[in-house]
Design an enzyme around this catalytic site. Structure first.
Site, PDB file in Angstrom:
ATOM      1  N   GLU A   1      -2.434  21.024  -0.979  1.00 50.26           N
ATOM      2  CA  GLU A   1      -3.405  20.805  -2.044  1.00 50.26           C
ATOM      3  C   GLU A   1      -4.476  21.903  -2.115  1.00 50.26           C
ATOM      4  O   GLU A   1      -5.672  21.654  -1.926  1.00 50.26           O
ATOM      5  CB  GLU A   1      -4.060  19.423  -1.890  1.00 50.26           C
ATOM      6  CG  GLU A   1      -3.030  18.302  -1.986  1.00 50.26           C
ATOM      7  CD  GLU A   1      -3.626  16.904  -1.882  1.00 50.26           C
ATOM      8  OE1 GLU A   1      -4.817  16.788  -1.550  1.00 50.26           O
ATOM      9  OE2 GLU A   1      -2.885  15.932  -2.127  1.00 50.26           O
TER      10      GLU A   1
ATOM     11  N   GLU B   1       4.186  14.734  -1.730  1.00 51.12           N
ATOM     12  CA  GLU B   1       3.537  13.456  -1.461  1.00 51.12           C
ATOM     13  C   GLU B   1       3.659  12.593  -2.701  1.00 51.12           C
ATOM     14  O   GLU B   1       3.465  13.081  -3.825  1.00 51.12           O
ATOM     15  CB  GLU B   1       2.050  13.629  -1.141  1.00 51.12           C
ATOM     16  CG  GLU B   1       1.749  14.377   0.137  1.00 51.12           C
ATOM     17  CD  GLU B   1       0.249  14.495   0.389  1.00 51.12           C
ATOM     18  OE1 GLU B   1      -0.526  13.777  -0.294  1.00 51.12           O
ATOM     19  OE2 GLU B   1      -0.132  15.292   1.260  1.00 51.12           O
TER      20      GLU B   1
END
Length: 678
Positions: free
Chosen positions: A290, A410
C-alpha cells in the site's frame, strides 16, 4: 493491511502403546488429473488385535488438488494377509497390497478425506507398513516439488487461491505483538490442506535492522523470516514477501527525504534479495505494501515517486543474480487502489521497466460504506455489487487483457472482525464473499484473503465460521445460491403468518428446503413461485417450537451446486429502552433486545440535520460510533460519537433486522449526557 488500522519436518507418530500398533505416514502423490503440488496424508492404525488376527483402519487425506479415483498400495513387513475389507476393494500379491476406491468414494476433494478398513491375519508379528503409495507414486512425507510454471500468467494462476498471514510478521514491534501466536509449521500445513495454494507474508522490517548506512537486518529476525518462507515452500505453497508497514513508517517520506529513504530501501531489498536469490521460483517479491507518500502536491508526484522506487527494486533484485534474474516481481498501484488513474500510472511504470516477468497487485475491501456499515448501507445491494464488478472489470481490462497477471493481494471487508461481531450482518457478508470469488475467477484474478486471525483460529487450527469458509472455498470453482435474507423473524406471541424470501440463484437450480436431515415438503411446508420462496405459516409454527427469544432453529435452502443457504428462524418482540445518565467518555442505553438484532443507528439534531461524526449522513458507523452489547443488555455510544456532537438534544433512531425501529433522545451538556426513550 491491519484491522488495527482499517504452516521441514512433518509430524510423525510412532507405535501406540497397549500392544496395538499404529502409524501415521504422510504421503505425497498426484491424483489422476493434472496437479501443481499434490500431496496427502495416510493414517494407518490397528484399533484392535487378537491372537492371529487384527482390524486395521486407513484414512487418506488429500492435501493436493482434487483426486478422481485412488489406489493405495503398501507392503506388509511381517507376512500379514487381508481377509475382509470395507469401503475399498483390497487385493494382495504376496506381501504387496492394493486398495482401490469403491464407486461411491472415488473423489477426494482438496483437504477432504476417505477411509477404508479391513480385517487381517498375522503370525509372529504385526508390524505396521513403513510406507505407502497412492496412484503408483511412492510416499515421500512431503509435498511433491514439481517444477513450477515460469510464465507470469501461469505463476499467478497457480497461486490461486491465496491467504495472508496477517498481523504477524508485520506486527509492530514483533511477531506476537498484535495478539497472534508464533507461526508454526503445522499452521502452514493446515492452510495448504484447506485448499490454499499461496501465502502472503506481510513483513515489517522497521524494528529489525540497524542504523544507516548499512541498515543491517537483525540475523535472528531474518532467520525467522527464512524459516517461515522455507516451511511454506516445503508445504507446497507459493510465497510472497514484502516491505509492509514500512510503507507508512518511513517510505512515505521519500519525496522530502529522498537520499535517506532510498539508502534504507535499497539496503533492505539488497539484503533480502541476496538471502533468497537461490530459493525456489515459487517465492515472489512484492516491493511495497500500500505505497503512499507525504509532502507531495498531487498524484503525478506520487506516481513519479512510486516509479522511482519500483525501478530501484527492479534493479536491485534483477542484479542480485541466481533465481532473482527471472523471479516474478509484484508491483502495486498507488495505495494498491484500483481507480483508473492508479492503473494507468502502473502501466506507465511497467512500460518503462521493460520486463514482462511482473505482476500487478491491488487490494479490495469492497464498497466502503457497506464494508464498514455507514450511511445506511446494511445490505449487499446493487450498488455494492456494481462497485465490485466495475473494480474487477477495470483491473481485467487494463492489465489481464494485456497479458499482465493480477493478484488481489488483500481482500475482505473492513468491518469484518471477530472482536466486533455484527458490524456486517452475516447473510449480507456471505453474499459479498460469494460474489468476490465468482467475479475474480471469471476475470482471471488471483485472490489472497486478508486474515489477521478473524477467519482462522490459529491455536486451534479451525475456522471461526466454518460456513463462511465453506462458501469461500466453494466460490473458487462454482457459484452458490443465496437469498434476500438469512433470517426470518416471527413474533414472540400471537399468530404466525407465512414469510417469503427472494432467491438469488446465481446460475444454480433450487432443489428444496431441509431442516436437519429432513427434507421439507413442497406445497405443504413451503412453496416456490419464480424466485420467491415462501415458508408456510404451519411450517414456521412447527419450526419455532416454544418461541423463545432469539434463534429457534434453522433451515437450509439447497441448490444444484455450491453451499446451502442457512435461514435462521427467530422469535422477537420490538426492543425497549430505559432512561440513562453518563458522560461523553462512558454512556450506554439500557436495552432489552428481546431476540432482535441491531442493523444501524441514525442520529439527528432537532432540525433533522445529521449529528455526530460523518455529518454528511444521519446513519453512523457501526462499531466505531455505536455498538450493541447483547449479553449486558445495552447499546453503547462511543466517545468518538460525542467528540462531534453539539450540546443539546439529539434524536437517535435504532433500526433492527426484524424491521422494528425505536427512538431515543439524548441530551449533551459539556461532558454530561442524559437519555430517555421517546
Amino acid at each position: 493491511m491491519s484491522y488495527r488500522d482499517i504452516r521441514r519436518t512433518l509430524r510423525r507418530l510412532g507405535v501406540i502403546a497397549t500392544g496395538l500398533a499404529a502409524m501415521l505416514v504422510t504421503v505425497v502423490v498426484p491424483g489422476t488429473s493434472a496437479q501443481t503440488a499434490p500431496g496427502c496424508r495416510v493414517d494407518y492404525s490397528v484399533p484392535s488385535q487378537w491372537p492371529g488376527g487384527f482390524t486395521a483402519d486407513v484414512r487418506v487425506t488429500n492435501l493436493g488438488d482434487p483426486v478422481n479415483g485412488w489406489r493405495v498400495g503398501w507392503t506388509f513387513p511381517s507376512g500379514q494377509q487381508v481377509q475382509h475389507a470395507w469401503n475399498a476393494t483390497v487385493t494382495s500379491s504376496g506381501a504387496q497390497v492394493t486398495a482401490v476406491n469403491a464407486s461411491y468414494n472415488a473423489n477426494i476433494a482438496t483437504g477432504g478425506s476417505v477411509s477404508f478398513g479391513f480385517n487381517g491375519s498375522w503370525s509372529g508379528g504385526n508390524i505396521s507398513p513403513a510406507a505407502f503409495t497412492l496412484n503408483g507414486v511412492t510416499c515421500t512425507g512431503r509435498v511433491v516439488d514439481e517444477p513450477p510454471p515460469t510464465a507470469p500468467k501461469a505463476v499467478v494462476a497457480a497461486m490461486q487461491p491465496g491467504w495472508n498471514l496477517g498481523n504477524t510478521l508485520d506486527a509492530i514491534p514483533d511477531e506476537t505483538a498484535w495478539g497472534n501466536p508464533l507461526t508454526t509449521r503445522e499452521l502452514l500445513r493446515h492452510v495448504r490442506s484447506e485448499g490454499y495454494k499461496s501465502i502472503r507474508l506481510p513483513i515489517t522490517w522497521t524494528n529489525h535492522h540497524g542504523p544507516g548506512p548499512g541498515y543491517t537486518i537483525d540475523p535472528v529476525w531474518l532467520g525467522r523470516v527464512r524459516d517461515i518462507v522455507n516451511w511454506s515452500l516445503e508445504e507446497g505453497l507459493y510465497v510472497m514477501i514484502n516491505l509492509h508497514h514500512d510503507s507508512w513508517q518511513w517510505i512515505n517520506t521519500y519525496p522530502t527525504d529522498r537520499a535517506n529513504v532510498l539508502a534504507r530501501y535499497n539496503a533492505l531489498w539488497s539484503q533480502i534479495a541476496t538471502t533468497f536469490r537461490d530459493h525456489s521460483p515459487k517465492l515472489v517479491f512484492e516491493n511495497i505494501n500500500e505505497p503512499q507518500f507525504a509532502g507531495t502536491a498531487n498524484d503525478e508526484e506520487n506516481y513519479r515517486a512510486l516509479h522511482e522506487l519500483n525501478a530501484e527494486f527492479h534493479r536491485i533484485v534483477r542484479s542480485s543474480g541466481g533465481g532473482n534474474t527471472t523471479r516474478l516481481l509484484v508491483l502495486p498501484t498507488l495505495h494498491t487502489n484500483a481507480d483508473q488513474g492508479r492503473l494507468d500510472a502502473f502501466m506507465d511504470s511497467y512500460d518503462q521497466l521493460r520486463d514482462t516477468n511482473i505482476a500487478a497487485t491491488v487490494h479490495f475491501y469492497g464498497f466502503w460504506p457497506f464494508s464498514v456499515n455507514i450511511a445506511g448501507y446494511t445490505r449487499y445491494n446493487a450498488e455494492v455489487e456494481k462497485d465490485l464488478v466495475d473494480t474487477f472489470d477495470r483491473v481485467h481490462t487494463t492489465f489481464v487483457s494485456r497479458g499482465i497477471p493480477v493478484i488481489i493481494g488483500e481482500w475482505a471487508l473492513l468491518g469484518y472482525d471477530r472482536n466486533r461481531p455484527g458490524v456486517i450482518e452475516r447473510g449480507e457478508l456471505l453474499k459479498f464473499f460469494e460474489a468476490v470469488g465468482y467475479h475474480a475467477r471469471t476475470r482471471e484474478l488471483t485472490t489472497m484473503l486478508w486474515d489477521a486471525a478473524s477467519f482462522l483460529n490459529r491455536p486451534e487450527l479451525r475456522w471461526r465460521d466454518q460456513g463462511l469458509h465453506d462458501l469461500i472455498r466453494s466460490s473458487w470453482t462454482e457459484r452458490s445460491g443465496t437469498a434476500s435474507s438469512d433470517q426470518v423473524y416471527l413474533p414472540r406471541s400471537g399468530v404466525i403468518t407465512a414469510k417469503s424470501l427472494t432467491l438469488n440463484l446465481n446460475g444454480t437450480l433450487f432443489q428444496g428446503v431441509r431442516h436437519g436431515g429432513t427434507d421439507l415438503v413442497n406445497g405443504i411446508d413451503y412453496t416456490v413461485s419464480g424466485s420467491t420462496l415462501t415458508l408456510t405459516a404451519s411450517a414456521l409454527t412447527r419450526l419455532a417450537g416454544n418461541r423463545d427469544y432469539g434463534v429457534n432453529t434453522a433451515v437450509e435452502a439447497r441448490f444444484s451446486q455450491g453451499v446451502p443457504w442457512r435461514i435462521e428462524i427467530i422469535s422477537s418482540d420490538p426492543p425497549t429502552h430505559t432512561a440513562s445518565t453518563g458522560t461523553t467518555a462512558s454512556f450506554s442505553i439500557p436495552t432489552q433486545f428481546r431476540g432482535d438484532q441491531l442493523a444501524t443507528m441514525e442520529a439527528k439534531y432537532a432540525d433533522g440535520t445529521p449529528a455526530g461524526p460523518a455529518n454528511w449522513t444521519t446513519f453512523k458507523e457501526f462499531g466505531h460510533i455505536f455498538e450493541p452489547d447483547y449479553a449486558a443488555g445495552r447499546l453503547i455510544l462511543k466517545p468518538d460519537f460525542f467528540t462531534e456532537v453539539k450540546d443539546g438534544p439529539v434524536q437517535l433512531t435504532f433500526h433492527f433486522w426484524s424491521g422494528a425501529q425505536t427512538t431515543y433522545r439524548i441530551t449533551k451538556s459539556g461532558t454530561a449526557v442524559t437519555g430517555s426513550p421517546r
